[in-house]
Design an enzyme around this catalytic site. Sequence first.
Site, short mmCIF file in Angstrom:
data_model
loop_
_atom_site.label_atom_id
_atom_site.label_comp_id
_atom_site.label_asym_id
_atom_site.label_seq_id
_atom_site.Cartn_x
_atom_site.Cartn_y
_atom_site.Cartn_z
N ASP A 22 2.57 -5.60 -1.42
CA ASP A 22 3.43 -4.61 -1.37
C ASP A 22 4.95 -4.86 -1.72
O ASP A 22 5.89 -4.38 -0.76
CB ASP A 22 3.64 -4.05 0.27
CG ASP A 22 2.25 -3.55 0.94
OD1 ASP A 22 1.38 -3.54 0.09
OD2 ASP A 22 1.89 -3.35 1.98
N LYS A 81 -2.89 1.52 -0.30
CA LYS A 81 -3.39 1.34 1.02
C LYS A 81 -2.41 2.14 2.04
O LYS A 81 -1.33 2.50 1.53
CB LYS A 81 -3.44 0.12 1.58
CG LYS A 81 -2.25 -0.79 1.64
CD LYS A 81 -2.36 -2.25 2.07
CE LYS A 81 -1.20 -3.20 2.15
NZ LYS A 81 -0.37 -2.75 3.20
N CYS A 113 2.64 -6.09 7.27
CA CYS A 113 1.41 -6.24 6.40
C CYS A 113 0.91 -7.66 6.15
O CYS A 113 -0.25 -7.95 6.40
CB CYS A 113 1.65 -5.47 5.24
SG CYS A 113 1.77 -3.67 5.31
#
Length: 204
Positions: A22, A81, A113
């Site tokens: 990410d 996601k 995450c």
Amino acid sequence: MAAVRPNLGRVLPGSSILFLCDMQEKFRQVAYFPQIVSVAARMLKVARLLGVPAVLTEQYPEGLGPTVPELGAEGLRPLAKTCFSMVPAVQQELDTRPQLRSVLLCGIETQACILNTTLDLLDRGLQVHVVVDACSSRSQVDRLVALARMRQSGAFLSTSEGLILQLVGDAAHPQFKEIQKIIKEPAPDSGLLGFFQGQNPLFR
């Protein structure tokens, strides 16, 4: 009766995978973002030289934007996601690699995450190596406590250079000279030194 050997956390190219979590445009406000991406880019360059597979995720890319170009992740297909763990998105990749033993984990945010991915991977029986100079959060308190939490749960905290040298293993390795060029300059400061100075009770 032989003593039970401790889990030493060794990493080998043939049984490792690099997770890139990410590192997207809308997360540029995360503390030390340029430094974190720079170190993750080093890890990706080394992974490619050593044949270590890599997977890349993006959290809700419609709202948070694409992966930043400076990561150098061209050629990797980003997996979208919404879950605060990479594992559901990369499940197929994990299932097709029965030899997999170690996950090298970079990205943001540490308390979200990165932490949840770590717990899911540990739950699967995999070793997790959190690349501490390639992970950060908006809040440095969150970052610090999340690193300590992952260590408590059984993850290894490692620096990028420490993991790179474990992966290459020997100065006689045919790719060592190329890797030496990558790590010749020390990794950029990402504010970690203060976490480990003195008697920080979270890292005893």
